[in-house]
Write a protein that holds these residues in place. Structure first.
Motif, PDB file in Angstrom:
ATOM      1  N   HIS A   9       0.835  -1.208   0.000  1.00  0.00           N
ATOM      2  CA  HIS A   9       0.000   0.000   0.000  1.00  0.00           C
ATOM      3  C   HIS A   9       0.865   1.252   0.000  1.00  0.00           C
ATOM      4  O   HIS A   9       0.632   2.176  -0.792  1.00  0.00           O
ATOM      5  N   TYR A  10       1.867   1.289   0.864  1.00  0.00           N
ATOM      6  CA  TYR A  10       2.775   2.447   0.871  1.00  0.00           C
ATOM      7  C   TYR A  10       3.500   2.581  -0.464  1.00  0.00           C
ATOM      8  O   TYR A  10       3.648   3.693  -0.996  1.00  0.00           O
ATOM      9  N   GLY A  23       4.422   5.528  -3.815  1.00  0.00           N
ATOM     10  CA  GLY A  23       5.797   5.912  -4.101  1.00  0.00           C
ATOM     11  C   GLY A  23       6.748   5.820  -2.936  1.00  0.00           C
ATOM     12  O   GLY A  23       7.918   6.199  -3.071  1.00  0.00           O
ATOM     13  N   HIS A  24       6.302   5.297  -1.799  1.00  0.00           N
ATOM     14  CA  HIS A  24       7.157   5.188  -0.615  1.00  0.00           C
ATOM     15  C   HIS A  24       7.681   3.756  -0.523  1.00  0.00           C
ATOM     16  O   HIS A  24       6.960   2.841  -0.121  1.00  0.00           O
ATOM     17  N   THR A  31      -5.616  -0.570   5.335  1.00  0.00           N
ATOM     18  CA  THR A  31      -6.572   0.507   5.098  1.00  0.00           C
ATOM     19  C   THR A  31      -6.559   0.893   3.631  1.00  0.00           C
ATOM     20  O   THR A  31      -5.631   0.533   2.896  1.00  0.00           O
ATOM     21  N   ASP A  32      -7.584   1.626   3.229  1.00  0.00           N
ATOM     22  CA  ASP A  32      -7.585   2.187   1.881  1.00  0.00           C
ATOM     23  C   ASP A  32      -7.311   3.689   1.903  1.00  0.00           C
ATOM     24  O   ASP A  32      -7.557   4.386   0.914  1.00  0.00           O
ATOM     25  N   VAL A  33      -6.789   4.198   3.010  1.00  0.00           N
ATOM     26  CA  VAL A  33      -6.516   5.633   3.104  1.00  0.00           C
ATOM     27  C   VAL A  33      -5.452   6.046   2.091  1.00  0.00           C
ATOM     28  O   VAL A  33      -4.520   5.287   1.794  1.00  0.00           O
ATOM     29  N   SER A  34      -5.593   7.247   1.556  1.00  0.00           N
ATOM     30  CA  SER A  34      -4.597   7.802   0.648  1.00  0.00           C
ATOM     31  C   SER A  34      -3.431   8.354   1.462  1.00  0.00           C
ATOM     32  O   SER A  34      -3.588   9.342   2.196  1.00  0.00           O
ATOM     33  N   ILE A  35      -2.277   7.733   1.343  1.00  0.00           N
ATOM     34  CA  ILE A  35      -1.097   8.214   2.066  1.00  0.00           C
ATOM     35  C   ILE A  35      -0.745   9.628   1.613  1.00  0.00           C
ATOM     36  O   ILE A  35      -0.341  10.478   2.416  1.00  0.00           O
ATOM     37  N   ALA A  36      -0.921   9.904   0.333  1.00  0.00           N
ATOM     38  CA  ALA A  36      -0.610  11.239  -0.198  1.00  0.00           C
ATOM     39  C   ALA A  36      -1.473  12.304   0.475  1.00  0.00           C
ATOM     40  O   ALA A  36      -0.988  13.392   0.821  1.00  0.00           O
TER      41      ALA A  36
END
Length: 258
Positions: free
Chosen positions: A40-41, A45-46, A133-138
């Motif tokens: 997910h990360y 791009g992380h 989770t489906d949270v947007s890291i950005a």
């Protein structure tokens, strides 16, 4: 940004699965839940990871040391010095994984303190090794910077048994680990942190991130909360493990961002 993942706990509430491996290595769809978190990360791009190892950390080291072997179909000749032939390509070739033994009995804040020397940047990401989770890291990163906070956590709405957050205009005003009433928003992890700010709040290995540094930051108005009403689920027991596997096997896992 580097991604720190806390992987050292005992996982006592999932003892059926963690007697021989750490909880981040418990499988979801045939891959460790840790792999799902990292994927997910990486989708944002992380791809530089720092894993805080503790209980049975050697299992995690073995998994990544033998990553091709563990994730590919393979052909091997049984002669002397035979090289295996891997039949699967994977999308993790550009990952960097640093694994640090942070001690079997070290608390969450102490584990973070031990890996801070591996972080050169001013900001970094941090999460737990047992939740997806489906949270947007950005969006969490953008929110953190817009708020000018020292630390931003992702606030989510699960069922009961977790500690409640007091929120006011996106800032955390109270950090209660285990209130008696059912919680509204709780700390779901998926943090953005300023290294300089958090470093001074970790006195040693006995520091519990959630009881010391985060409570202090909430009292001084330096802890922000990105509220996420989408999917979030930790894996604390066998039922939650089964539910995550069912979602994955259905082909409709909400956290699959890759």
């Amino acid at each position: 940004m580097k991604v720190v993942i806390l992987c050292g706990g005992l996982g006592t509430r999932l003892r059926e699965e963690t007697e021989y491996r750490p909880k981040p290595m418990v499988p979801v769809g045939g891959r460790p839940i840790l792999w799902h978190i990292m994927k997910h990360y990486a989708s944002f791009g992380h791809k530089e990871f720092i894993l805080c190892l503790g209980y049975k950390g050697e299992v995690i080291k073995d998994f990544f040391r033998n990553y091709h072997w563990n994730t590919s179909d393979v052909t091997i000749k049984l002669g002397a010095n035979a090289e295996p032939v891997y039949h699967n390509a994977h999308d993790e070739e550009d990952w960097t994984v640093t694994m640090v033994d942070t001690g079997e009995k070290t608390m969450t804040g102490g584990r973070l303190g031990r890996v801070l020397p591996f972080i050169e940047e001013e900001e970094f990401l941090l999460t737990y090794g047992d939740g997806v989770t489906d949270v947007s890291i950005a969006k969490v990163v953008d929110y953190h910077r817009a708020k000018g906070a020292d630390v931003t956590l992702t606030a989510v709405r699960p069922g009961g048994r977790f500690g409640e957050l007091g929120l006011d205009e996106g800032m955390v005003t109270s950090f209660m680990e285990k209130p008696e009433d059912s919680p509204a928003y709780i700390n779901g992890g998926f943090f953005v942190m300023k290294k300089a700010a958090i470093k001074g709040l970790i006195p040693g290995d006995d520091c519990i991130l959630e009881r010391g540094p985060l409570e202090t930051l909430s009292k001084t108005g330096r802890l922000a909360a990105y509220t996420h009403d989408g999917f979030w689920q930790c894996m604390d027991n066998v039922n939650e493990m089964a539910m995550l596997n069912t979602l994955w096997n259905s082909g409709k896992a909400p956290w699959k961002s890759w």
